[in-house]
Design a protein around this motif. Structure first.
Motif, PDB file in Angstrom:
ATOM      1  N   GLU A 405      15.343  -1.996  32.504  1.00  0.00           N
ATOM      2  CA  GLU A 405      15.125  -0.457  32.280  1.00  0.00           C
ATOM      3  C   GLU A 405      14.771   0.354  33.572  1.00  0.00           C
ATOM      4  O   GLU A 405      13.780   0.891  33.921  1.00  0.00           O
ATOM      5  CB  GLU A 405      13.692  -0.432  31.316  1.00  0.00           C
ATOM      6  CG  GLU A 405      13.884  -0.675  29.744  1.00  0.00           C
ATOM      7  CD  GLU A 405      14.259   0.363  29.354  1.00  0.00           C
ATOM      8  OE1 GLU A 405      14.674   1.448  29.971  1.00  0.00           O
ATOM      9  OE2 GLU A 405      14.911   0.427  27.769  1.00  0.00           O
ATOM     10  N   ARG A 410      19.535   1.759  32.443  1.00  0.00           N
ATOM     11  CA  ARG A 410      19.051   2.242  31.332  1.00  0.00           C
ATOM     12  C   ARG A 410      20.108   2.727  30.394  1.00  0.00           C
ATOM     13  O   ARG A 410      20.066   2.572  29.174  1.00  0.00           O
ATOM     14  CB  ARG A 410      18.091   3.396  31.623  1.00  0.00           C
ATOM     15  CG  ARG A 410      16.834   3.176  32.377  1.00  0.00           C
ATOM     16  CD  ARG A 410      15.915   4.176  32.554  1.00  0.00           C
ATOM     17  NE  ARG A 410      14.637   3.842  33.156  1.00  0.00           N
ATOM     18  CZ  ARG A 410      13.714   4.394  33.902  1.00  0.00           C
ATOM     19  NH1 ARG A 410      14.244   5.833  34.039  1.00  0.00           N
ATOM     20  NH2 ARG A 410      12.898   4.145  34.410  1.00  0.00           N
ATOM     21  N   GLU A 411      21.070   3.517  30.831  1.00  0.00           N
ATOM     22  CA  GLU A 411      22.034   3.969  30.131  1.00  0.00           C
ATOM     23  C   GLU A 411      23.076   2.853  29.728  1.00  0.00           C
ATOM     24  O   GLU A 411      23.622   2.995  28.404  1.00  0.00           O
ATOM     25  CB  GLU A 411      23.023   4.959  31.003  1.00  0.00           C
ATOM     26  CG  GLU A 411      22.452   6.026  31.516  1.00  0.00           C
ATOM     27  CD  GLU A 411      21.785   6.861  30.587  1.00  0.00           C
ATOM     28  OE1 GLU A 411      22.616   7.120  29.486  1.00  0.00           O
ATOM     29  OE2 GLU A 411      21.061   7.574  30.571  1.00  0.00           O
ATOM     30  N   LYS A 414      21.687   1.575  26.312  1.00  0.00           N
ATOM     31  CA  LYS A 414      22.155   2.322  25.093  1.00  0.00           C
ATOM     32  C   LYS A 414      23.351   2.005  24.971  1.00  0.00           C
ATOM     33  O   LYS A 414      23.417   1.762  23.401  1.00  0.00           O
ATOM     34  CB  LYS A 414      21.947   3.716  25.376  1.00  0.00           C
ATOM     35  CG  LYS A 414      20.493   4.253  25.883  1.00  0.00           C
ATOM     36  CD  LYS A 414      20.507   5.552  26.407  1.00  0.00           C
ATOM     37  CE  LYS A 414      19.168   6.127  26.713  1.00  0.00           C
ATOM     38  NZ  LYS A 414      19.324   7.666  27.616  1.00  0.00           N
ATOM     39  N   ARG A 415      24.226   1.768  25.480  1.00  0.00           N
ATOM     40  CA  ARG A 415      25.770   1.255  25.260  1.00  0.00           C
ATOM     41  C   ARG A 415      25.729   0.102  24.404  1.00  0.00           C
ATOM     42  O   ARG A 415      26.297  -0.158  23.328  1.00  0.00           O
ATOM     43  CB  ARG A 415      26.468   1.414  26.382  1.00  0.00           C
ATOM     44  CG  ARG A 415      26.653   2.519  27.226  1.00  0.00           C
ATOM     45  CD  ARG A 415      27.612   2.563  28.290  1.00  0.00           C
ATOM     46  NE  ARG A 415      27.594   3.705  29.239  1.00  0.00           N
ATOM     47  CZ  ARG A 415      28.168   3.849  30.323  1.00  0.00           C
ATOM     48  NH1 ARG A 415      28.945   2.755  30.816  1.00  0.00           N
ATOM     49  NH2 ARG A 415      28.179   5.016  31.058  1.00  0.00           N
ATOM     50  N   GLU A 417      23.209  -1.433  23.073  1.00  0.00           N
ATOM     51  CA  GLU A 417      22.506  -1.324  21.574  1.00  0.00           C
ATOM     52  C   GLU A 417      23.426  -0.628  20.470  1.00  0.00           C
ATOM     53  O   GLU A 417      23.493  -1.164  19.567  1.00  0.00           O
ATOM     54  CB  GLU A 417      21.191  -0.688  21.748  1.00  0.00           C
ATOM     55  CG  GLU A 417      20.045  -1.338  22.567  1.00  0.00           C
ATOM     56  CD  GLU A 417      18.773  -0.663  22.823  1.00  0.00           C
ATOM     57  OE1 GLU A 417      18.885   0.691  22.537  1.00  0.00           O
ATOM     58  OE2 GLU A 417      17.966  -1.068  23.210  1.00  0.00           O
ATOM     59  N   TYR A 418      24.354   0.200  20.992  1.00  0.00           N
ATOM     60  CA  TYR A 418      25.152   1.064  20.163  1.00  0.00           C
ATOM     61  C   TYR A 418      26.199   0.102  19.566  1.00  0.00           C
ATOM     62  O   TYR A 418      26.393  -0.239  18.474  1.00  0.00           O
ATOM     63  CB  TYR A 418      25.770   1.989  20.729  1.00  0.00           C
ATOM     64  CG  TYR A 418      27.052   2.919  20.201  1.00  0.00           C
ATOM     65  CD1 TYR A 418      26.824   3.552  19.012  1.00  0.00           C
ATOM     66  CD2 TYR A 418      28.208   2.846  20.629  1.00  0.00           C
ATOM     67  CE1 TYR A 418      27.721   4.405  18.432  1.00  0.00           C
ATOM     68  CE2 TYR A 418      29.244   3.359  20.193  1.00  0.00           C
ATOM     69  CZ  TYR A 418      29.175   4.121  18.956  1.00  0.00           C
ATOM     70  OH  TYR A 418      30.233   4.600  18.267  1.00  0.00           O
TER      71      TYR A 418
END
Length: 436
Positions: A405, A410-411, A414-415, A417-418
């Protein structure tokens, strides 16, 4: 000894050599009453030892005083000037003394300069007590000495002389010379710092200063003109090289940019190859920053490239820029760890084939046996993501890459997890991720 030699003035450092062990400065952790060597002397017997420390910290003096303290014959040798023939003579003399009930302390200065075979030659004489060996070295014994010899000797680390010890030496010099050094307080502190922990060098500088007119008191600027500054103690082929690059690397990892700049400056002042530092910065960017800041690696490579184009000293500024960038960048070893985990998994799983649906089928036979069957072209899906399985059949999904994190990762979280959410919606249920 000739009449000329008798009348020749002795250097101040030699005149101030301690006559008793308690006059040795800066090494109380070894020779104090409850310290290791101090306890040996209390018992009237010493074992073979290696004295490891920087130049001018008292190794030779300690060895000579140890011999005197327990009444051993003192046999000094230098590994620089001595060979096998010299050693044989010493060992023969030591055997003869032993027959007469006397002991011998063999002091070998720069013992690391003897090769491995020569070091082996000490073993029987140390083992049977013919000699008590005291070796002195400025190099790390674990790198330079035979394991067999080290197992028969205790290794004692002598301290670089601190400021208080250096001041004691200056005061003794003034007592011996019956005059004060022509220095103000700042210059006096500076002369101690210039000696860089080397007591012999300090006394040589003091001797030079005693020759100046005593009525003219020097400040720091005047001192710099009057004496030669000692070069930093740094051997770029030996332990100092590894110690300082380790200090630079760990300072960067700890995001202490100022400490990293200091160690960079120390290495450059000691004559280190700037390209070696540049290569290590590239390694640091890959291992310790990784994708937390994808620009770290280009910055490190740019510094390397800039130095190669400009040379010294201008190119060194580019290396300093890289140190600052890397020190202030977010840190993550997630990519490094992921790669090591993937390597381990590859070794564990052997020669598993890729799933057939992701294999090309350039021949009719390959199509007939299922190569490429069921492959989904990701660009043709609504999300640009098919979510198919790309691991070998029979191997559960593994999550090797665990981004932190921090920074750009961090970005990336998100990818990932998507894509995990999309993958979990697939009807084949290939979301059997194993995070072990």
């Amino acid at each position: 000894m000739s009449l000329f030699e008798q009348n020749a003035p002795r250097p101040l450092a030699d005149r101030l050599r301690p006559r008793k062990l308690d006059e040795v400065v800066g090494q109380d952790h070894l020779i104090g009453p409850e310290a290791p060597i101090g306890r040996m002397l209390k018992n009237g017997q010493i074992s073979s030892m290696i004295l490891w420390g920087p130049p001018g910290c008292g190794k030779t003096t300690m060895a000579r005083l140890l011999a005197e303290d327990i009444n051993l014959a003192f046999e000094p040798l230098s590994a620089v000037f001595s060979g096998v023939a010299d050693l044989r003579k010493v060992f023969e003399a030591a055997r003869e003394r032993r027959r007469m009930g006397e002991g011998t302390l063999l002091f070998v200065d720069e013992i690391h300069r003897f090769n491995r075979a020569q070091q082996d030659g000490f073993l029987p004489y140390v083992e049977d007590g013919t000699v008590v060996l005291v070796g002195a070295t400025t190099e790390n014994p674990s790198f330079e000495l035979n394991g067999a010899l080290l197992s028969r000797c205790q290794v004692f680390v002598l301290n670089r002389l601190d400021d208080a010890a250096m001041e004691q030496l200056l005061q003794r010099a003034e007592e011996t010379m019956h005059q004060r050094l022509p220095l103000d307080a700042d210059a006096r502190a500076a002369v101690r710092a210039m000696a860089d922990g080397d007591g012999r060098y300090l006394l040589n500088m003091a001797e030079e200063l005693f020759r100046l007119p005593p009525e003219k008191i020097l400040d720091s600027a005047g001192l710099a003109k009057a004496v030669q500054k000692r070069a930093p103690l740094y051997d770029k082929a030996q332990e100092g090289h590894y110690n300082l690059i380790s200090a630079l690397h760990k300072s960067l990892r700890g995001s202490d940019t100022d400490a990293a700049l200091y160690w960079l400056a120390r290495m450059l002042a000691g004559g280190e190859d700037p390209l070696y530092i540049a290569r290590r910065l590239v390694r640091f960017a890959v291992e310790d920053i990784g994708i937390a800041d994808p620009n770290a690696l280009p910055q490190a490579i740019a510094a390397w490239d800039t130095y190669e184009r400009l040379g010294s000293p201008e190119g060194e500024l580019a290396i300093a820029h890289a140190v600052i960038y890397l020190g202030t960048a977010p840190k993550s070893n997630a990519a490094y760890t992921a790669y090591k985990e993937a390597i381990r998994a590859a070794k564990e799983t052997g020669s598993l084939m890729p799933p057939k649906h992701i294999l090309n089928a350039p021949t009719k036979l390959m199509k007939e046996i299922g190569y490429g069957k069921g492959y989904e072209y990701d660009h043709d899906t609504a999300e640009g993501f098919s979510g198919q399985n790309y691991f070998p059949e029979g191997m559960a999904r593994r999550r090797f890459y665990q981004p932190k994190e921090r920074g750009f990762e961090r970005e990336i979280i998100k990818r990932l997890e998507y894509w995990d959410r999309l993958r979990s919606k697939r009807p084949d249920g290939r979301n059997d991720e194993n995070n072990d």
